[in-house]
Every structure is written in structure tokens, then in C-alpha cells.
Scaffold this motif. Structure first.
Motif, PDB file in Angstrom:
ATOM      1  N   UNK A 149      -7.430   2.783 -14.750  1.00 13.61           N
ATOM      2  CA  UNK A 149      -7.439   1.829 -13.810  1.00 13.61           C
ATOM      3  C   UNK A 149      -6.280   1.218 -13.954  1.00 13.61           C
ATOM      4  N   UNK A 150      -5.578   1.065 -12.692  1.00 11.65           N
ATOM      5  CA  UNK A 150      -4.032  -0.036 -13.018  1.00 11.65           C
ATOM      6  C   UNK A 150      -3.354   0.349 -11.513  1.00 11.65           C
ATOM      7  N   UNK A 151      -2.262  -0.242 -11.467  1.00  8.12           N
ATOM      8  CA  UNK A 151      -1.240  -0.019 -10.298  1.00  8.12           C
ATOM      9  C   UNK A 151      -0.188   1.205 -10.556  1.00  8.12           C
ATOM     10  N   UNK A 152      -0.156   2.012  -9.447  1.00  3.09           N
ATOM     11  CA  UNK A 152       0.647   3.082  -9.758  1.00  3.09           C
ATOM     12  C   UNK A 152       1.613   3.471  -8.544  1.00  3.09           C
ATOM     13  N   UNK A 153       2.763   3.863  -8.637  1.00  8.56           N
ATOM     14  CA  UNK A 153       3.845   4.492  -7.929  1.00  8.56           C
ATOM     15  C   UNK A 153       3.574   5.901  -7.905  1.00  8.56           C
ATOM     16  N   UNK A 154       3.478   6.498  -6.694  1.00  4.62           N
ATOM     17  CA  UNK A 154       3.204   8.007  -6.564  1.00  4.62           C
ATOM     18  C   UNK A 154       4.205   8.476  -5.680  1.00  4.62           C
ATOM     19  N   UNK A 155       5.156   9.608  -6.052  1.00  5.11           N
ATOM     20  CA  UNK A 155       6.133  10.275  -5.266  1.00  5.11           C
ATOM     21  C   UNK A 155       6.219  11.625  -5.355  1.00  5.11           C
ATOM     22  N   UNK A 156       6.527  12.467  -4.637  1.00  3.18           N
ATOM     23  CA  UNK A 156       7.044  13.861  -4.578  1.00  3.18           C
ATOM     24  C   UNK A 156       8.434  14.126  -4.664  1.00  3.18           C
ATOM     25  N   UNK A 157       9.065  14.770  -5.492  1.00  3.64           N
ATOM     26  CA  UNK A 157      10.502  15.144  -5.747  1.00  3.64           C
ATOM     27  C   UNK A 157      10.610  16.437  -5.541  1.00  3.64           C
ATOM     28  N   UNK A 158      11.714  16.888  -4.802  1.00  6.21           N
ATOM     29  CA  UNK A 158      12.324  18.198  -4.549  1.00  6.21           C
ATOM     30  C   UNK A 158      13.621  18.213  -4.311  1.00  6.21           C
ATOM     31  N   UNK A 159      14.291  19.347  -4.838  1.00  8.78           N
ATOM     32  CA  UNK A 159      15.790  19.560  -4.712  1.00  8.78           C
ATOM     33  C   UNK A 159      16.313  19.389  -3.379  1.00  8.78           C
ATOM     34  N   UNK A 160      17.280  18.703  -3.232  1.00 11.77           N
ATOM     35  CA  UNK A 160      17.886  18.385  -1.770  1.00 11.77           C
ATOM     36  C   UNK A 160      17.046  17.606  -0.805  1.00 11.77           C
ATOM     37  N   UNK A 161      15.867  16.829  -1.354  1.00 19.74           N
ATOM     38  CA  UNK A 161      15.192  16.236  -0.419  1.00 19.74           C
ATOM     39  C   UNK A 161      15.055  14.651  -0.992  1.00 19.74           C
ATOM     40  N   UNK A 162      14.844  13.722   0.235  1.00 19.15           N
ATOM     41  CA  UNK A 162      14.534  12.479  -0.005  1.00 19.15           C
ATOM     42  C   UNK A 162      13.081  12.247  -0.450  1.00 19.15           C
ATOM     43  N   UNK A 163      12.791  11.407  -1.184  1.00 19.41           N
ATOM     44  CA  UNK A 163      11.526  11.071  -1.549  1.00 19.41           C
ATOM     45  C   UNK A 163      11.130   9.498  -1.392  1.00 19.41           C
ATOM     46  N   UNK A 164      10.019   9.112  -0.760  1.00 23.81           N
ATOM     47  CA  UNK A 164       9.477   7.946  -0.508  1.00 23.81           C
ATOM     48  C   UNK A 164       7.969   7.921  -1.154  1.00 23.81           C
ATOM     49  N   UNK A 165       8.077   6.757  -2.227  1.00 25.67           N
ATOM     50  CA  UNK A 165       6.742   6.615  -2.906  1.00 25.67           C
ATOM     51  C   UNK A 165       5.905   5.747  -2.086  1.00 25.67           C
ATOM     52  N   UNK A 166       4.498   5.964  -2.545  1.00 27.43           N
ATOM     53  CA  UNK A 166       3.507   5.023  -1.979  1.00 27.43           C
ATOM     54  C   UNK A 166       3.078   4.172  -3.230  1.00 27.43           C
ATOM     55  N   UNK A 167       2.108   3.332  -2.928  1.00 26.29           N
ATOM     56  CA  UNK A 167       1.629   2.265  -3.825  1.00 26.29           C
ATOM     57  C   UNK A 167      -0.092   2.664  -4.046  1.00 26.29           C
ATOM     58  N   UNK A 168      -0.426   2.610  -5.204  1.00 23.92           N
ATOM     59  CA  UNK A 168      -1.715   2.869  -5.135  1.00 23.92           C
ATOM     60  C   UNK A 168      -2.351   1.881  -6.208  1.00 23.92           C
ATOM     61  N   UNK A 169      -3.642   1.291  -6.102  1.00 23.52           N
ATOM     62  CA  UNK A 169      -3.998   0.384  -6.932  1.00 23.52           C
ATOM     63  C   UNK A 169      -5.601   0.983  -7.291  1.00 23.52           C
ATOM     64  N   UNK A 170      -5.601   1.219  -8.494  1.00 22.27           N
ATOM     65  CA  UNK A 170      -6.938   1.823  -9.125  1.00 22.27           C
ATOM     66  C   UNK A 170      -7.754   0.566  -9.543  1.00 22.27           C
ATOM     67  N   UNK A 171      -8.725   0.281  -9.070  1.00 19.71           N
ATOM     68  CA  UNK A 171      -9.554  -0.809  -9.699  1.00 19.71           C
ATOM     69  C   UNK A 171     -11.066  -0.633  -9.637  1.00 19.71           C
ATOM     70  N   UNK A 172     -11.963  -1.372 -10.293  1.00 19.86           N
ATOM     71  CA  UNK A 172     -13.267  -1.160 -10.417  1.00 19.86           C
ATOM     72  C   UNK A 172     -13.954  -1.312  -8.944  1.00 19.86           C
ATOM     73  N   UNK A 173     -14.732  -0.333  -8.763  1.00 18.10           N
ATOM     74  CA  UNK A 173     -15.200  -0.390  -7.346  1.00 18.10           C
ATOM     75  C   UNK A 173     -14.312   0.631  -6.407  1.00 18.10           C
ATOM     76  N   UNK A 174     -13.061   0.900  -6.694  1.00 19.88           N
ATOM     77  CA  UNK A 174     -12.247   1.747  -5.834  1.00 19.88           C
ATOM     78  C   UNK A 174     -11.351   2.597  -6.813  1.00 19.88           C
ATOM     79  N   UNK A 175     -12.299   3.383  -7.462  1.00 18.15           N
ATOM     80  CA  UNK A 175     -11.730   4.567  -8.446  1.00 18.15           C
ATOM     81  C   UNK A 175     -11.115   5.611  -8.007  1.00 18.15           C
ATOM     82  N   UNK A 176     -11.318   5.892  -6.653  1.00 21.06           N
ATOM     83  CA  UNK A 176     -10.970   7.255  -6.246  1.00 21.06           C
ATOM     84  C   UNK A 176     -10.182   6.744  -4.948  1.00 21.06           C
TER      85      UNK A 176
END
Length: 357
Positions: A149-176
Motif C-alpha cells: 500500500x503506497x502512492x503510485x504512478x501508472x503509465x503505458x509506454x509504446x514506441x512512437x506514442x505519447x504516454x500519460x500517467x495516472x495517480x493511484x493511492x493504495x491505502x487501508x480500506x481502498x486496497x483495490x
């Protein structure tokens, strides 16, 4: 005076004085009432009833009785410090599920990487771990299990493409948590370069450095002086124009954004061309010989001779240059000095000799 005629009766003086006294008494009573005078034996009035009562209002009742209305849980909150922050719990493990978002009409790339890494500023990011998942069948959905459980940045990477990350916070009570990183097509960067006389400048090395990761790409100007870079992701870059190993101009900073960006023509300062021809011990062309050189006041170069033992060095700065040639296989070498003048082409011949031990 005739009996049928009458005269208007006039008020006596004593009557007028009585009227004035009555009027003065009435005015004095009105003033006493206006300024709030009450008789000592007057009964107390009931307090005015408010049309609305809020949960925290204090209501005063007859007999000095005070009633306070509390919201549920208010007593517990009152025992806590007023500015105590709510600290999330990172005790446990969780998972991140999601799907890659794409612009309308864009197909999912067959090969791409999912990057889950510590967020740069989200709370709890010091507990995060880095995961990289490789996809090779055009999948869009993903699941990353067993994450602290922690604060994460999630992104997809592919050749020749722009990638835009999103923020995810995993905490007790919001583990999924569900995440949706985005991909979009990268862009096209182009421009042109001309010499000091305004003519197209061919074979100028153009270097593009992405600042976020220091990734370097190079291109060369064509006979029309045009250069280009394809599949350029959005971001900030450093653009350089090189000749004979050094920058011909001060580097330029650009902020690129897809789909296309064209730059104004760039004019080079005065320069010159050096043609180096290298021959072996028997006077034959020395193929594939490595050249290196240093110039004064500035400049350095490294290049290879072609099949004819010739190396043409363009866009060199005027000054004194020392050029060295070396055949690593035969242990042969040569060296020569040359003076270069702007606007003039110069030729230098180097004959290889046995390297002294």
C-alpha cells in the motif's frame, strides 16, 4: 342683536391650559416607551422564538435554563486536537487493475509496457515498488497484484506514442484501485538549415535530446537543407546543429507537442570544408582508416575514411587543425597540421607510416 343670529362660542383660557397639559403628558409617555422604560412590577416577557435553530445554537429558556443540541459523535471529536490530520494506513497489500485509454480511431499497439512506480509526491510513495509488465498481443486490460500500500504512478509506454500517467493511492480500506493510463500518437518535428550565404546546407548533423530522460537522437540535413524527426513524444528538448564535432550554434530549447511542429530556417555561421586523403606505405588508398582532430581556437572531430581513403569534413570552423590518421590493424599512423580559412576548401594528404614502439 337679533334673537335668530348667533355667535361662535369661544374657549375659555382655563380650558386651553388643560389641553396643553394633556398633550405634554401624552408625548412624555411615548418617549418613555420608546427608550425601553418598564414599570418595576411588570411581568417579564417570554424570549422571542427563532424561526430556525441550528444544531450548535444556544437557546436561553426562562429560569436561566440552557439547552445545547449536539450532533452524533461531537463529543468524541471534541476530545481530539482541533488540527489533527487524518493519517491513512499503509499497513497491508493491494492491487491495481485498469485498462489503457486510446483516442477515437486509434488501434492498441501490439507491443507495449506497463510501468507501475513510486509517485513523485503522493503520500506513502516511499513504500512503493517498481513493476514493469510486458504485453505483446495488443491487450488493453491489466492487473498488478501484491503491491505494498503506497502512492503510485501508472503509465503505458509504446514506441512512437505519447504516454500519460495516472495517480493511484493504495491505502487501508481502498486496497483495490482502478487506473486508466492513456496513449496517443507521437508527433513529427522538422526544419531546415542554410549556410552563411543563404544556400541549403547539406550534411549538417542535427541532435535532439529529450530533457526528461536525456535520450539522444540524431539526423542529417538532406541536399535541400531539410531535416526531420518522426515519432517524437511530447515534452521539452534541446536541439543542436553540429559540424566537425562541435556545435555550430548555441543550442535551442523547444517544447514539442504532437502532431507536428515546424521550425524556422536556421542559418549557420561562416565555415569551411576539409578533404583528407590517406594512403598506405605503397601510396594506395587506405580504406576505413580512423581520423581524429583538434582545432584552435576550438573544435574536435572523429570520422572514418571511405573505400577510397577519403574523408570530407564539412562545416568546420576556421583556424589551425591537427589531423591524425591511424590503422589499428597494421599499426600504421600519420599526422599533419593544416590552416583552414572560412569559405575556402582545403585538401590534406596523409601517408601512413609504421608506428614507433
Amino acid at each position: 342683536m337679533n334673537a335668530g343670529e348667533g355667535t361662535q362660542a369661544q374657549a375659555k383660557p382655563s380650558t386651553r391650559w388643560l389641553l396643553w397639559i394633556a398633550l405634554a403628558a401624552a408625548a412624555g409617555g411615548a418617549l418613555l416607551l420608546f427608550f425601553g422604560w418598564k414599570p418595576e412590577n411588570a411581568a417579564p416577557q417570554a424570549p422571542e422564538r427563532q424561526s430556525e435553530s441550528r444544531p450548535h445554537d444556544v437557546v436561553v429558556l426562562p429560569g436561566d435554563a440552557v439547552v445545547r443540541i449536539e450532533l452524533p459523535g461531537e463529543s468524541q471529536r471534541a476530545n481530539q486536537a482541533p488540527d489533527t490530520p487524518i493519517v491513512p494506513s499503509f499497513d497491508g497489500r493491494g492491487r491495481i487493475r485498469g485498462s489503457v485509454a486510446l483516442p477515437p480511431g486509434m488501434a492498441m499497439p501490439r507491443e507495449w509496457d506497463l510501468i507501475v512506480e513510486p509517485h513523485p509526491f503522493l503520500q506513502g510513495s516511499e513504500r512503493a515498488v517498481r513493476r514493469k509488465l510486458r504485453f505483446s498481443a495488443g491487450e488493453r486490460d491489466f492487473t498488478v497484484e501484491d503491491l505494498p500500500l503506497a502512492g503510485y504512478a501508472v503509465r503505458a509506454e509504446a514506441k512512437g506514442m505519447n504516454s500519460f500517467a495516472c495517480d493511484v493511492l493504495l491505502v487501508r480500506g481502498a486496497e483495490d484501485q482502478f487506473a486508466q493510463p492513456q496513449l496517443s500518437m507521437a508527433g513529427f518535428l522538422e526544419g531546415s538549415v542554410i549556410d552563411a550565404q543563404g544556400l541549403p546546407a547539406e550534411q549538417v548533423r542535427v541532435r535532439l535530446t529529450q530533457l526528461v530522460n536525456q535520450q539522444v537522437r540524431e539526423s542529417w540535413s538532406d541536399p535541400s537543407g531539410r531535416w526531420q524527426f518522426a515519432e517524437v513524444p511530447d515534452g521539452e528538448y534541446q536541439l543542436e546543429f553540429l559540424g566537425a564535432g562541435q556545435s555550430l550554434l548555441h543550442h535551442r530549447m523547444i517544447a514539442f507537442q504532437a502532431p507536428r511542429m515546424g521550425m524556422d530556417p536556421v542559418q549557420l555561421p561562416p565555415s569551411t570544408t576539409l578533404s583528407v586523403r590517406v594512403v598506405d606505405l605503397l601510396g594506395r588508398p587506405a580504406r576505413g582508416v580512423k581520423l581524429s582532430g583538434f582545432g584552435r581556437p576550438r573544435g574536435h572531430l572523429e570520422d572514418l575514411c571511405d573505400e577510397q581513403g577519403v574523408c570530407t569534413l564539412r562545416w568546420m570552423e576556421a583556424g589551425t587543425w591537427r589531423i591524425s590518421a591511424r590503422d589499428e590493424v597494421e599499426a600504421l599512423s600519420a599526422r599533419g597540421d593544416v590552416e583552414l580559412v572560412s569559405g575556402e576548401q582545403t585538401e590534406l594528404v596523409l601517408r601512413l607510416a609504421r608506428t614507433q614502439q
